[in-house]
Design a protein around this motif. Sequence first.
Motif, short mmCIF file in Angstrom:
data_model
loop_
_atom_site.label_atom_id
_atom_site.label_comp_id
_atom_site.label_asym_id
_atom_site.label_seq_id
_atom_site.Cartn_x
_atom_site.Cartn_y
_atom_site.Cartn_z
N VAL A 22 0.85 -1.20 0.00
CA VAL A 22 0.00 0.00 0.00
C VAL A 22 0.88 1.25 0.00
O VAL A 22 1.77 1.39 0.84
CB VAL A 22 -0.93 0.01 1.23
N GLY A 23 0.62 2.14 -0.93
CA GLY A 23 1.25 3.46 -0.93
C GLY A 23 0.40 4.44 -0.15
O GLY A 23 -0.82 4.45 -0.28
N LEU A 24 1.01 5.27 0.65
CA LEU A 24 0.29 6.24 1.48
C LEU A 24 0.60 7.65 1.02
O LEU A 24 1.77 8.03 0.87
CB LEU A 24 0.71 6.08 2.95
N LEU A 25 -0.46 8.43 0.81
CA LEU A 25 -0.33 9.87 0.54
C LEU A 25 -1.16 10.60 1.58
O LEU A 25 -2.39 10.46 1.59
CB LEU A 25 -0.82 10.19 -0.87
N ASP A 26 -0.51 11.37 2.46
CA ASP A 26 -1.24 12.09 3.50
C ASP A 26 -1.06 13.60 3.39
O ASP A 26 -1.34 14.34 4.33
CB ASP A 26 -0.84 11.60 4.88
N THR A 27 -0.58 14.06 2.24
CA THR A 27 -0.50 15.50 1.91
C THR A 27 -1.15 15.68 0.54
O THR A 27 -1.55 14.72 -0.11
CB THR A 27 0.96 15.97 1.83
N ARG A 28 -1.21 16.94 0.09
CA ARG A 28 -1.58 17.17 -1.29
C ARG A 28 -0.47 16.66 -2.20
O ARG A 28 0.64 16.35 -1.74
CB ARG A 28 -1.84 18.66 -1.53
N PHE A 29 -0.74 16.61 -3.50
CA PHE A 29 0.24 16.05 -4.43
C PHE A 29 1.55 16.84 -4.43
O PHE A 29 2.62 16.29 -4.66
CB PHE A 29 -0.34 16.01 -5.85
N ASP A 30 1.46 18.16 -4.16
CA ASP A 30 2.68 18.98 -4.16
C ASP A 30 3.38 18.99 -2.80
O ASP A 30 4.36 19.71 -2.60
CB ASP A 30 2.36 20.41 -4.60
N VAL A 69 -2.80 18.86 4.07
CA VAL A 69 -4.26 18.85 4.09
C VAL A 69 -4.68 19.17 5.53
O VAL A 69 -3.85 19.31 6.43
CB VAL A 69 -4.82 17.49 3.65
N HIS A 70 -5.97 19.30 5.76
CA HIS A 70 -6.46 19.55 7.12
C HIS A 70 -5.98 18.42 8.04
O HIS A 70 -5.96 17.25 7.64
CB HIS A 70 -8.00 19.59 7.09
N PRO A 71 -5.57 18.75 9.25
CA PRO A 71 -5.06 17.72 10.16
C PRO A 71 -6.01 16.53 10.36
O PRO A 71 -5.55 15.39 10.51
CB PRO A 71 -4.84 18.48 11.46
N LEU A 101 -10.86 13.45 1.14
CA LEU A 101 -10.94 14.89 0.95
C LEU A 101 -9.80 15.58 1.69
O LEU A 101 -9.19 15.00 2.59
CB LEU A 101 -12.28 15.42 1.48
N ALA A 102 -9.53 16.82 1.31
CA ALA A 102 -8.48 17.59 1.96
C ALA A 102 -9.00 18.38 3.15
O ALA A 102 -8.21 18.97 3.89
CB ALA A 102 -7.84 18.55 0.95
N GLU A 103 -10.33 18.40 3.35
CA GLU A 103 -10.94 19.15 4.44
C GLU A 103 -12.15 18.38 4.96
O GLU A 103 -12.75 17.60 4.21
CB GLU A 103 -11.41 20.53 3.97
N PRO A 104 -12.57 18.62 6.20
CA PRO A 104 -13.84 18.09 6.67
C PRO A 104 -15.00 18.70 5.87
O PRO A 104 -14.79 19.63 5.07
CB PRO A 104 -13.88 18.53 8.14
N PRO A 105 -16.22 18.21 6.08
CA PRO A 105 -17.37 18.77 5.36
C PRO A 105 -17.43 20.30 5.47
O PRO A 105 -17.20 20.87 6.54
CB PRO A 105 -18.57 18.11 6.05
N LEU A 106 -17.74 20.94 4.35
CA LEU A 106 -17.73 22.41 4.28
C LEU A 106 -19.05 23.00 4.78
O LEU A 106 -20.10 22.36 4.69
CB LEU A 106 -17.51 22.85 2.84
N PRO A 107 -19.02 24.23 5.26
CA PRO A 107 -20.27 24.91 5.58
C PRO A 107 -21.19 24.98 4.37
O PRO A 107 -20.73 25.14 3.24
CB PRO A 107 -19.82 26.31 6.01
N GLN A 164 -9.71 22.50 -4.48
CA GLN A 164 -8.97 22.57 -3.22
C GLN A 164 -9.55 21.59 -2.19
O GLN A 164 -8.82 20.93 -1.45
CB GLN A 164 -9.01 23.99 -2.65
N PHE A 165 -10.85 21.50 -2.17
CA PHE A 165 -11.57 20.65 -1.23
C PHE A 165 -11.38 19.16 -1.56
O PHE A 165 -11.21 18.33 -0.67
CB PHE A 165 -13.05 21.03 -1.27
N ALA A 166 -11.40 18.83 -2.84
CA ALA A 166 -11.39 17.43 -3.27
C ALA A 166 -10.29 17.17 -4.30
O ALA A 166 -10.57 16.88 -5.46
CB ALA A 166 -12.75 17.05 -3.83
N PRO A 167 -9.02 17.26 -3.91
CA PRO A 167 -7.94 17.07 -4.88
C PRO A 167 -7.65 15.61 -5.19
O PRO A 167 -6.99 15.32 -6.20
CB PRO A 167 -6.74 17.71 -4.19
N PHE A 168 -8.10 14.68 -4.35
CA PHE A 168 -7.68 13.29 -4.48
C PHE A 168 -8.60 12.42 -5.34
O PHE A 168 -8.24 11.28 -5.65
CB PHE A 168 -7.58 12.64 -3.09
N THR A 169 -9.76 12.93 -5.70
CA THR A 169 -10.71 12.08 -6.39
C THR A 169 -10.68 12.16 -7.92
O THR A 169 -10.84 11.14 -8.58
CB THR A 169 -12.14 12.36 -5.89
#
Length: 472
Positions: free
Chosen positions: A256-264, A268-270, A383-389, A409-414
């Motif tokens: 399994v490869g793990l990505l826990d940041t944005r691609f750059d 992302v949100h903690p 997602l890069a953030e919890p649910p948005l307002p 910005q909100f959904a960079p991984f999908t």
Amino acid sequence: MSTLAAQTRWLDAIDQAALVASGDVKPGELVEAAIERIEEIDPALGAITLRYFDQARAAAEAGPTGPLAGVPFLIKDLLTDVAGQACTEANIALKAQALPASTDSPLVAFYRAAGLIFAGRTASSEFGTIPTAESAAWGRTRNPWNTALSSGGSSGGSAAAVAAGMVPAAHASDAAGSIRIPASCCGLVGLKPSRSSGGAAVAPMAELGLIGSHLAVTRSVRDTALLLDIARGVQAAAPDGGYLAGLGTAPGQLRVGLLDTRFDGSPVHPDCAEAARSAARLLESLGHHVEPGFPAAVGDSTLDGLFATFWYSIMADVFGEVGRRLGRELTEADVEPLNWALGGLAPDVTAEDRQAAREGVAGFTRSVVSWWDDHDLLLTPTLAEPPLPSGTLESDSVDPLASLGRSLQFAPFTPFVNFAGLPAISLPLHVNTDGLPIGVQLVAAPDREDLLLRVAAQLEIAAPWQGRRPAL
């Protein structure tokens, strides 16, 4: 709420079907229980656009058959026809027209044959362009875990309805994350099938067909497996066939490869980073090997322009199809500002541009898929953030394209999963300190839904989520 409506509220589709098969509950009773829940719960959420209650009662009375006979279900109000009913695409002009379809879409026909009973339609963003279920046509769909927040999208109406216990599962579709995003926001299972997924990939326009898949959002991995079997025409009841039958097979030791940041590499949100890291630790505890890594091609910023051309081309097809259904050309008054702006850019896309975009998708696919030669799965936050307002992603005429940039910005991984034609699943493995669900995404090689579902079932047993329910 009546006793039966309360007792069946949190059962998954397979358990509801078992009640019917045993004779303990009649299909009509299950349908009435779902209708009661919709009438009581939906006013606070706005998840349902069109109600098919009379048709649902008639279908139950007719004696449905199949592996999910009598189970109430909802169909997303986007790119999917139900015979005798309208599909509004969350567009005000199509809502006003309310033209009924003459036949079922292929996936709807599969679902109907499986015994599912359609009680109504669920909300989306207009044309599914942004990851919410908020539109000028139908208003805002709210998140059952916190009604000040969005349910995600574009299958957000389906996700809100399932998370709130109106129905056990609901149809959803995904061209850039629209199954996985609301699954993450609402604490559900959301599988986006591979490009070659047969009956599950139902898209009427050429470019959209390259990236779009249809399936469902559910509360259990087994429901997702069975619905995928149904969507592909597999006889899931056969002892040796189907994704459902395969859930009991251990996935083996996976790389399994793990990505826990944005691609750059930016954070992302903690909460989202911790969701991925926690899932990595869980996978390691189950005997899998996890290390940092992801396909380098997904971080290539030069692809943005190519993919923008692809989306403009899709919007041209959308405008053409909607105009055909209306019997006239669309006007600015018919369309929300973002989609009108995208439609205005579409005429600049030439046939050569379209061909270049298709070739670009093919090249991107080859580059990304090669990473799976040395890996079994990629793990990311969904997602890069919890649910948005609620309302965060609504567009306006001053800067209509801003909501699209904010969405990315909100959904960079999908989105890259769709362009590469890969299968991916969002699982509700994490909850933040505010009690909000935070999903994690697992991505596999083409046509390896079997592997995704087996490891998802393993994780579901190790860290069950069925006991988490919104207070609504």
